[in-house]
Write a protein that holds these residues in place. Structure first.
Motif, mmCIF file in Angstrom:
data_model
loop_
_atom_site.group_PDB
_atom_site.id
_atom_site.type_symbol
_atom_site.label_atom_id
_atom_site.label_comp_id
_atom_site.label_asym_id
_atom_site.label_seq_id
_atom_site.Cartn_x
_atom_site.Cartn_y
_atom_site.Cartn_z
ATOM 1 N N ASP A 22 0.861 -1.163 0.044
ATOM 2 C CA ASP A 22 0.174 0.053 -0.018
ATOM 3 C C ASP A 22 0.459 1.271 0.156
ATOM 4 O OD1 ASP A 22 -2.558 1.256 0.009
ATOM 5 O OD2 ASP A 22 -2.299 1.648 2.063
ATOM 6 N N ILE A 23 2.123 1.032 -0.170
ATOM 7 C CA ILE A 23 3.098 2.251 -0.263
ATOM 8 C C ILE A 23 2.933 3.013 -1.769
ATOM 9 C CG2 ILE A 23 5.417 3.111 -0.159
ATOM 10 C CD1 ILE A 23 5.752 1.009 1.705
ATOM 11 N N ARG A 24 2.673 4.278 -1.833
ATOM 12 C CA ARG A 24 2.674 5.100 -3.102
ATOM 13 C C ARG A 24 3.640 6.099 -2.954
ATOM 14 N NH1 ARG A 24 -0.831 1.597 -3.190
ATOM 15 N NH2 ARG A 24 -2.847 1.756 -3.908
ATOM 16 N N TRP A 25 3.792 6.719 -4.129
ATOM 17 C CA TRP A 25 4.936 7.815 -4.263
ATOM 18 C C TRP A 25 4.815 8.928 -3.450
ATOM 19 C CZ3 TRP A 25 4.060 12.669 -5.682
ATOM 20 C CH2 TRP A 25 2.878 13.172 -6.277
ATOM 21 N N HIS A 26 3.610 9.148 -3.031
ATOM 22 C CA HIS A 26 3.414 10.477 -2.137
ATOM 23 C C HIS A 26 3.635 9.937 -0.706
ATOM 24 C CE1 HIS A 26 -0.528 8.901 -1.681
ATOM 25 N NE2 HIS A 26 -0.610 9.122 -2.913
ATOM 26 N N ASP A 27 3.621 8.677 -0.524
ATOM 27 C CA ASP A 27 4.217 8.283 0.910
ATOM 28 C C ASP A 27 5.798 8.627 0.826
ATOM 29 O OD1 ASP A 27 1.670 7.564 1.348
ATOM 30 O OD2 ASP A 27 2.378 5.362 1.074
ATOM 31 N N GLY A 28 6.632 8.601 -0.153
ATOM 32 C CA GLY A 28 7.904 9.002 -0.347
ATOM 33 C C GLY A 28 8.027 10.355 -0.168
ATOM 34 N N LEU A 29 7.087 11.169 -0.604
ATOM 35 C CA LEU A 29 7.186 12.479 -0.769
ATOM 36 C C LEU A 29 6.990 12.999 0.710
ATOM 37 C CD1 LEU A 29 7.193 15.333 -2.035
ATOM 38 C CD2 LEU A 29 4.736 15.169 -2.186
ATOM 39 N N VAL A 30 6.183 12.440 1.729
ATOM 40 C CA VAL A 30 5.931 12.528 3.108
ATOM 41 C C VAL A 30 7.592 12.386 3.763
ATOM 42 C CG1 VAL A 30 4.947 12.025 5.200
ATOM 43 C CG2 VAL A 30 3.821 12.379 3.090
ATOM 44 N N LEU A 31 8.145 11.256 3.382
ATOM 45 C CA LEU A 31 9.378 10.864 3.802
ATOM 46 C C LEU A 31 10.216 11.907 3.723
ATOM 47 C CD1 LEU A 31 10.437 8.723 5.743
ATOM 48 C CD2 LEU A 31 11.310 7.466 3.518
ATOM 49 N N PHE A 32 10.657 12.375 2.313
ATOM 50 C CA PHE A 32 11.508 13.213 1.812
ATOM 51 C C PHE A 32 11.310 14.572 2.770
ATOM 52 C CE2 PHE A 32 12.507 16.953 -0.777
ATOM 53 C CZ PHE A 32 13.920 16.363 -0.957
ATOM 54 N N VAL A 33 10.072 14.947 2.790
ATOM 55 C CA VAL A 33 9.681 16.399 3.529
ATOM 56 C C VAL A 33 10.337 16.182 5.052
ATOM 57 C CG1 VAL A 33 8.147 18.340 4.087
ATOM 58 C CG2 VAL A 33 8.272 17.207 1.873
ATOM 59 N N PHE A 34 9.818 15.071 5.463
ATOM 60 C CA PHE A 34 10.051 14.723 6.983
ATOM 61 C C PHE A 34 11.716 14.805 6.899
ATOM 62 C CE2 PHE A 34 11.636 11.932 10.187
ATOM 63 C CZ PHE A 34 11.167 12.369 11.283
ATOM 64 N N TRP A 35 12.489 14.129 6.118
ATOM 65 C CA TRP A 35 13.859 14.155 6.493
ATOM 66 C C TRP A 35 14.493 15.373 6.216
ATOM 67 C CZ3 TRP A 35 16.556 10.974 8.853
ATOM 68 C CH2 TRP A 35 16.139 9.970 9.341
ATOM 69 N N LEU A 36 13.905 16.296 5.259
ATOM 70 C CA LEU A 36 14.298 17.618 5.013
ATOM 71 C C LEU A 36 14.216 18.473 6.375
ATOM 72 C CD1 LEU A 36 15.554 19.173 2.746
ATOM 73 C CD2 LEU A 36 13.034 20.031 2.232
ATOM 74 N N LEU A 37 12.741 18.223 7.170
ATOM 75 C CA LEU A 37 12.567 18.930 8.238
ATOM 76 C C LEU A 37 13.670 18.632 9.262
ATOM 77 C CD1 LEU A 37 10.807 20.380 10.378
ATOM 78 C CD2 LEU A 37 9.536 18.214 10.328
ATOM 79 N N PHE A 38 14.014 17.168 9.307
ATOM 80 C CA PHE A 38 14.956 16.542 10.274
ATOM 81 C C PHE A 38 16.128 17.376 10.208
ATOM 82 C CE2 PHE A 38 18.454 13.769 11.208
ATOM 83 C CZ PHE A 38 18.113 13.774 12.694
ATOM 84 N N SER A 39 16.669 17.524 9.000
ATOM 85 C CA SER A 39 18.012 18.320 8.570
ATOM 86 C C SER A 39 17.872 19.619 8.924
ATOM 87 C CB SER A 39 18.249 18.056 7.094
ATOM 88 O OG SER A 39 18.410 16.645 6.867
ATOM 89 N N VAL A 40 16.920 20.359 8.868
ATOM 90 C CA VAL A 40 17.005 21.730 8.978
ATOM 91 C C VAL A 40 16.918 21.918 10.777
ATOM 92 C CG1 VAL A 40 15.220 23.718 9.176
ATOM 93 C CG2 VAL A 40 15.835 22.465 7.029
#
Length: 185
Positions: A22-40
């Motif tokens: 049930d994993i879709r591409w926008h699930d990856g988008l959430v993960l990417f933005v989360f890691w960007l948030l983590f980095s900041v």
């Protein structure tokens, strides 16, 4: 490890099955933005407490990235039909009443997401203010939230139609697995 009778797209760990289909591409988008948030946030922590000279823009950007994670994640939750519900009331109702209540709840969700998308668009159109730390309009944040609400609106319409066509949902028939209602289409 291959287990007979268990689909290969599932992982079993201590009697808990995680379905990876049930994993879709926008699930990856959430993960990417989360890691960007983590980095900041890490950069903010590092510059403030290690270098003793904080970067001014990190706090504001972290706030907007948190908003992005929240609303992109909300789109994911609507798609998975994982929004909160008071399930105890459904157990006390007969099945025909549960179907009517489910249709009403789905309709309320459609109206809510649509009205929020409309409100965010109006707010984004009226916003002329710039962010404090960088010269970017705050309307970009509101446009992003409006897009997320529009996606939730479209998904809610699809879910409403699916529930009306199949006559079931995880709340109407809790004993039926979640995937069974989508496979009957």
């Amino acid at each position: 490890m291959t287990v007979p009778g268990v689909p290969q797209h599932q992982i079993e760990d201590d009697n808990e099955t995680i379905d990876l289909s049930d994993i879709r591409w926008h699930d990856g988008l959430v993960l990417f933005v989360f890691w960007l948030l983590f980095s900041v946030v890490f950069l903010q922590f590092f510059t403030r407490y290690v270098l003793n000279d904080s970067l001014g823009w990190t706090e504001e950007i972290a706030r907007y990235l948190l908003i992005a994670v929240t609303f992109i994640g909300a789109v994911m939750a609507v798609r998975k039909e994982a929004m909160i519900a008071v399930e105890i009331f459904y157990r006390w109702m007969s099945r025909p009443v549960r179907r009517v209540v489910q249709a009403f709840v789905d309709l309320v969700a459609v109206v809510f997401y649509g009205s929020m998308a409309f409100s965010c668009v109006r707010l984004a159109q009226r916003t002329r203010q710039k962010m404090v730390s960088i010269e970017v309009s705050k309307s970009f944040v509101y446009w992003g939230v409006a897009i997320c609400f529009a996606c939730m609106f479209l998904l809610a319409i699809w879910i409403l139609i699916k529930h009306l066509r199949t006559g079931t949902s995880p709340l109407i028939d809790p004993e039926v697995p979640i995937d069974a209602s989508s496979q009957s289409e």
